[in-house]
Design a protein around this motif. Structure first.
Motif, mmCIF file in Angstrom:
data_model
loop_
_atom_site.group_PDB
_atom_site.id
_atom_site.type_symbol
_atom_site.label_atom_id
_atom_site.label_comp_id
_atom_site.label_asym_id
_atom_site.label_seq_id
_atom_site.Cartn_x
_atom_site.Cartn_y
_atom_site.Cartn_z
ATOM 1 N N TYR A 58 0.842 -1.195 0.000
ATOM 2 C CA TYR A 58 0.000 0.000 0.000
ATOM 3 C C TYR A 58 0.878 1.245 0.000
ATOM 4 N N ASN A 59 1.870 1.236 0.867
ATOM 5 C CA ASN A 59 2.723 2.413 0.981
ATOM 6 C C ASN A 59 3.501 2.670 -0.296
ATOM 7 N N MET A 60 3.939 1.599 -0.947
ATOM 8 C CA MET A 60 4.681 1.810 -2.193
ATOM 9 C C MET A 60 3.803 2.505 -3.216
ATOM 10 N N VAL A 61 2.558 2.056 -3.305
ATOM 11 C CA VAL A 61 1.657 2.671 -4.280
ATOM 12 C C VAL A 61 1.375 4.112 -3.867
ATOM 13 N N ARG A 123 -6.308 -2.467 -7.269
ATOM 14 C CA ARG A 123 -7.498 -1.643 -7.242
ATOM 15 C C ARG A 123 -7.267 -0.247 -7.782
ATOM 16 N N THR A 124 -6.105 0.318 -7.507
ATOM 17 C CA THR A 124 -5.914 1.738 -7.813
ATOM 18 C C THR A 124 -4.893 1.972 -8.928
ATOM 19 N N ALA B 87 -11.317 3.428 3.705
ATOM 20 C CA ALA B 87 -12.167 2.418 3.063
ATOM 21 C C ALA B 87 -11.463 1.849 1.840
ATOM 22 N N LEU B 88 -10.742 2.712 1.121
ATOM 23 C CA LEU B 88 -10.005 2.244 -0.042
ATOM 24 C C LEU B 88 -8.872 1.313 0.386
ATOM 25 N N LEU B 93 -14.604 0.286 -0.161
ATOM 26 C CA LEU B 93 -15.164 1.548 -0.627
ATOM 27 C C LEU B 93 -16.568 1.357 -1.228
ATOM 28 N N ASP B 94 -16.764 0.241 -1.923
ATOM 29 C CA ASP B 94 -18.083 -0.022 -2.511
ATOM 30 C C ASP B 94 -19.149 -0.141 -1.433
#
Lengths: 733, 441
Positions: A58-61, A123-124, B87-88, B93-94
């Protein structure tokens, strides 16, 4: 959000951020994740903390190292897959598939765990940079590094095809393993499945079945071959459900169908002693059904079967209707047609799934050969006559309907429906007048059927005949109640027939005995008294009479005879001996009828109420007749039959034919006028076509006859030829 | 570790939480919690220590409550933005979006909030995305908002004036724009909603030559086709049809003289009829033309026009059109917000105007906006000056009215993702209306 502008001036977080980040932060974090991926592939994940790994990824992203994370993942996973690929390549013979399957399962599990760690990136970062998601990436890398590895690719295909071949030759293979491997190929994408397995599989199968079908066709009869083909087809479908992609079913069955059926279609159908014709002859429902269900799978399969069946039925039918031996008995003839129809209805119903196209082929074949014989309309009417005279006695109402429906079916095949009508009218008249009809209901039911088939016009006259019968009954009651004095003496029953409704008869009236003619005169005056403006003429050729006779030794009998015979017999009340000439003069019965009548009176053994001299088999002009005093019979009532040819004799046939032709003329003319009235101008060919179409429910109009009718209409100024184009006709109002 | 039977203990950023695995399972497999409890990760069964998560405990509390109850309540000490961020992180989040608002019901709409922007000039169109975001057209720019109403990079097509915009899905926007003469600029393009990057432009070819064109009204069909009214330089007036996935032109319906298609104001795809509704309205043309095109036959199967209507007809001039497939009818609205209906099963029928008692009788606002129509399920929505009316039932009777005084007249509104967006004409602001989730008690 509407942030006031000035607040932005104090935002210094961005600056702080940069200071905090360790320049080696990304490398360090990636090392942790890389180590985790190694551990996962080495089945050593129990020491890993999911939370920590997830947070690191997560932190890397979050800190914009998504790209580094992603490329790191690609290279680490690739390295592992290369190692895996090597170990699969090294596996020994039969263990190859098992090793592949095991490693595939390992990879899937590792992939799932890696995806869990990298979920946030998935996801992102991935959607916004349009990169391949982790799971899909794992599959692509597996495909490129393992499946496409040169040492695995061909070995995998060969192994799979070898296993299929083993199964086809009856060996048991590990279907579960097979299914897993095929499933892997499918998971990698439908194109991988198709290229790495499906297409080669289809090619090899085609080769296999080509060879096998050749072997079978040389050694098996048709039924056996079809059984084997069906078995192979089911095996392939079974194989698909067990371990192939469902979409392959159509493709592999197509291969089997093409190699085993389409390519040998004609050889199978025409196979000597066991082909389609033999199956039809021997009523082999099961084989026929199998042929139908197999042939329907291939293009032109059913039409091949249908064509052979059609030509077979036509051949059989042609024999039926043209063999003079079989034309002797009309009832038998029609019964044979019905039997043939039943046979094929049965085959189409139980083996060909009631296929409409087969039914149509059957119908057109029947239509074809029934009309080959011009006497078919007459024979069908005779068949009905036979059934309605005696055949239906003691038969239940439903069975009567069944028989009548079958007759109607044959009737539908007739092209010359008007000829049938002619005969039907004649036969119906005879039945009605002689009171021979078995069931009024059956008669009426058939007329209703004819009406629904051909319309009101077709049956109006037939219905008129029934009305006449009913009215006559009432008239006779009226006659006797107005003449009570007539209860003594001979009884007269008159049926008043409307001219036109009944078959036209030559109205030659014979001389009736005095008792009868006076009675007839009384009836005439009664009838004309109640119905003005009518004309009565006596049809003595159609009546019957019951005569009480006393013979030489006092034997008393009641003789049931025709009106003509009655006239002849009555002559013998006054003298014992009469010559042919004398009888002819006294009775004025037409010669043909008289001869027939004398024949039945004098020449039928056991029923000869007259004697003839000389005793010959034919009635001659110089013969002399006596009362046969020795007449004896067990019964009181004796029926003297008339020698009637049931079938029409040749001249009669000609006559009927001529009458039919004559009747057609006005119908053709009416049709021409109807068409021209609406079309005004039409060329010759179109008139012919339309007239034929309009009349085909009744008969097949002859083009030459239509042409003649057109000429006649032109003569009578209904039509004219166009002055420029001689082929055009105009309607003259 | 912190699992005992169904019970789970967490230490989140120093605060302890206790919950059940069942509650966490509500988050689904594709979430942090789903992965955490997967047996691949065989959590150590050490009961004494808690599962440590290095995140904000206040936000965790809110999200844990969301998983427990399905409700999303924002306490005063937590910002909405930080909740979305957390939430993400957890991958829920959904769930947050689903809990924030319920299924849209025109009669139970509540004003949620307004968003104002910095764009100069008036907004001209607003379009709701399928997942609750929206985009707003301002001149040559399109501003894109996700469902959290965070603004994404804006979109433009060669900085040409934008005529219409539409969401293919929640990630992709198509916009139509005027052409710039001689440059091939303008036309129509498909954009990534979150990055604002142009994926491809839709081209129009006539006799194998690519032409520049002005694209107008826009609509999509369920079988991945895009329809747009097009005006080219010469005879290239009509409706273009493209494939959504490849962006390739599939077809083109040329307009016939006397029946305009190329500058239509409204297109609507009717999947039940497999037909396209095309409406060209006043004041773009002097008259109003509505037709239903059969795409396979390339024929109008139904049409209506007010050409040749009596002169006092002005009052009944049609300003917007919408087809209601369920009722087999076309609904039209005039500038006084009178609704009229036509039967789709009868060609060339007449309009049956409904003579309802007008709720807005009286003075017109200073800057009037013409009425617009929208449909959601079986409810009909119509905007008129500063309010939106809702009509329900088989006879479309007025049942609700939405109004906010701030921002002036409503120049456009759109329904999507169970939200209603209303764009005002005087201030650069749009409102969001939502239906609350079903109440718990």
């Amino acid at each position: 959000m509407s942030n006031p502008q000035k607040k932005r001036n104090f935002q210094i977080e961005a600056f702080k951020h940069k200071v905090v980040v360790d320049p080696k932060y990304a490398d360090k974090t990636w090392k942790i994740l890389e180590h985790a991926i190694h551990e996962i592939y080495n089945h050593n994940a129990s020491g890993l903390s999911f939370e920590e790994l997830y947070r690191n990824a997560y932190n890397m992203v979050l800190h914009k190292f998504g790209e580094k994370l992603y490329s790191g993942l690609v290279s680490t996973m690739t390295a592992h897959l290369k190692e895996i690929s090597k170990s699969i390549e090294d596996s020994q013979g039969g263990l190859f598939l098992e090793e592949l399957n095991r490693k595939w399962n390992d990879h899937n599990k590792a992939l799932q765990m890696i995806r869990d760690i990298l979920m946030y990136m998935d996801r992102t970062f991935i959607p916004s940079t349009r990169k391949t998601p982790v799971h899909e990436l794992g599959l692509i890398l597996w495909r490129d590094n393992v499946i496409y590895s040169p040492k695995i690719r061909s070995r995998l295909l060969d192994t799979l095809l070898e296993l299929v071949l083993q199964e086809r030759t009856g060996e048991v293979i590990n279907r579960g393993l097979m299914r897993n491997i095929i499933k892997m190929l499918m998971d990698l994408g439908s194109s991988v499945y198709q290229e790495e397995f499906e297409q080669p599989f289809l090619d090899v199968s085609a080769e296999f079945y080509k060879g096998e079908s050749q072997k079978f066709i040389e050694s098996c009869d048709c039924g056996e071959y079809l059984k084997k083909a069906e078995k192979r087809l089911n095996e392939e479908i079974d194989r698909v459900t067990h371990y192939l992609d469902a979409k392959s079913e159509v493709k592999i069955t197509n291969v089997v169908e093409k190699e085993m059926i389409a390519n040998h279609m004609l050889a199978l159908v025409h196979m000597e002693n066991s082909g389609l014709v033999n199956m039809l002859l021997d009523d082999k429902y099961e084989d026929l059904g199998r042929m139908y269900s197999l042939f329907r799978r291939v293009p032109n399969g059913l039409s091949t079967v249908r064509d052979v069946m059609t030509s077979h039925i036509r051949d059989i039918g042609k024999q039926l209707v043209s063999d003079p031996e079989k034309l002797k008995d009309p009832v038998e003839f029609v019964q044979r047609l019905l039997d043939e129809k039943d046979k094929y209805d049965g085959i189409i119903g139980s083996a060909f799934g009631n296929d409409k196209t087969f039914q149509n082929a059957l119908n057109s074949s029947f239509e074809y050969f029934i009309n080959l014989n011009p006497r078919s309309p007459e024979f069908i009417s005779l068949f009905v006559d036979d059934k309605l005279r005696k055949g239906l006695k003691g038969v239940s109402e439903e069975d009567v309907e069944v028989i009548l429906d079958k007759v109607m079916m044959l009737f539908r095949y007739l092209q010359e429906k008007d000829v049938f009508e002619k005969y039907y009218k004649q036969h119906l008249a005879k039945r009605l007048l002689s009171g021979k009809t078995v069931s009024d209901d059956a008669e009426r039911s058939l007329i209703v059927k004819l009406k629904t088939e051909c319309g009101y016009q077709f049956t109006s006259k037939l219905e008129g005949m029934f009305t006449d019968m009913k009215t006559s009954q009432d008239t006779m009651q009226g006659f006797y109640s107005s003449h009570p004095e007539l209860s003594e003496g001979p009884t007269l029953t008159v049926q008043v027939l409307t001219t036109g409704s009944w078959p036209t008869q030559s109205a030659v009236t014979c001389n009736l005995p005095a008792e009868m003619s006076s009675l007839c005169e009384k009836f005439r005056s009664y009838y004309l008294g109640t119905h003005s403006g009518r004309r009565l003429s006596w049809q003595t050729n159609m009546g019957t009479a019951d005569v009480k006779a006393t013979f030489g030794k006092g034997q008393k009998h009641e003789l049931n005879v025709s009106t003509y015979q009655m006239c002849v017999l009555m002559l013998f009340n006054t003298c014992d001996r009469l010559s042919y000439k004398e009888i002819e003069q006294a009775s004025e019965i037409p010669a043909v009828d008289l001869k027939r009548c004398l024949q039945s009176l004098a020449l039928v053994k056991g029923k000869n109420v007259l004697r003839k001299e000389p005793m010959s088999k034919d009635v001659g002009e110089d013969d002399v007749f006596f009362v046969n005093d020795k007449f004896a019979s067990k019964f009181y009532k004796v029926k003297i039959g008339t020698v009637v040819a049931q079938k029409e004799s040749e001249p009669e046939k000609q006559e009927t034919r001529q009458r039919v032709e004559e009747d057609r003329k006005p119908q053709i003319e009416a049709a021409i006028v109807r068409i021209m009235k609406s079309r005004r101008v039409l060329d010759h060919n179109n008139i012919i076509a339309e007239v034929t179409k309009q009349l085909q429910s009744r008969f097949l109009a002859n083009p030459t006859e239509i042409k003649k009718r057109i000429e006649s209409l032109i003569e009578r100024d209904f039509l004219e030829r166009d002055s420029v184009d001689r082929k055009l006709y105009r309607y003259l109002a | 570790m912190g699992i005992q039977g169904d019970r789970v203990r967490f230490n989140v950023g120093g605060r302890r939480f206790e919950t059940s695995a069942t509650t966490l399972a509500n988050a689904g497999r594709d979430s942090f919690f789903g992965a955490l409890f997967d047996r691949n990760w065989s959590l150590q069964t050490d009961v004494s220590s808690d599962i440590f998560i290095d995140r904000n405990p206040d936000c965790f509390a809110v999200l844990l409550d969301l998983l427990r109850t399905g409700e999303f309540c924002i306490p005063a000490n937590v910002s909405e933005k930080s909740l979305y961020r957390e939430a993400l992180f957890y991958g829920v989040l959904d769930h947050v979006r689903d809990a924030k608002w319920g299924q849209l019901d025109g009669n139970r709409l509540q004003y949620s909030r307004s968003v104002s922007g910095q764009a100069p000039g008036d907004g001209t169109a607003i379009r709701a995305s399928p997942n609750g975001g929206c985009c707003v057209v301002h001149g040559s720019m399109v501003h894109v908002y996700n469902w959290m109403l965070e603004e994404h990079p804006p979109i433009n097509l060669d900085f040409q004036r934008v005529n219409d915009a539409g969401w293919i899905d929640s990630e992709n926007i198509v916009i139509t724009a005027c052409e710039r003469l001689g440059t091939g600029d303008g036309g129509m393009g498909l954009f990534n909603a979150s990055t604002g990057e142009l994926r491809y432009k839709f081209s129009v070819s006539h006799e194998d030559q690519e032409k520049s064109y002005t694209a107008g009204a826009l609509t999509f069909s369920s079988d991945y086709r895009v329809f747009s009214s097009c005006k080219g330089r010469r005879n290239e007036y009509g409706i273009g049809v493209w494939d959504q996935i490849t962006g390739k032109q599939i077809d083109f319906f040329y307009e016939t003289p006397g029946w305009p298609l190329g500058d239509a104001d409204r297109l609507q795809w009717l999947s039940g009829y497999n037909c396209l509704l095309v409406a060209t309205l006043f004041p773009r043309k002097d008259n109003c033309y509505i037709s239903l095109l059969d795409c396979r036959e390339k024929d109008p199967v139904w049409y209506w026009s007010d050409v040749g209507m009596p002169t006092n007809f002005d009052e009944k001039r049609v300003r917007d059109v919408i087809a209601m497939e369920g009722k087999n009818s076309v609904c039209v609205v005039n500038e006084y917000e009178d609704l009229g209906f036509m039967d789709l099963r009868r060609v060339a029928g007449s309009v049956r105007w409904s003579s309802r008692s007008r709720m807005t009788k009286g003075k017109m606002p200073d800057e009037p906006c013409y009425p617009k129509l929208a449909l959601h399920d079986s409810q009909l929505f119509s905007s008129m000056s500063d309010s939106i009316s809702v009509f329900s039932g088989p006879d479309c009777v007025p049942t609700s009215r939405l109004r906010r005084s701030y921002g002036g007249s409503i120049c456009d509104f759109s329904i999507g993702g169970d939200r209603l967006f209303a764009l005002h004409s005087e201030e650069n602001v749009f409102d969001i209306w939502e239906t609350l989730p079903p109440s718990i008690i």
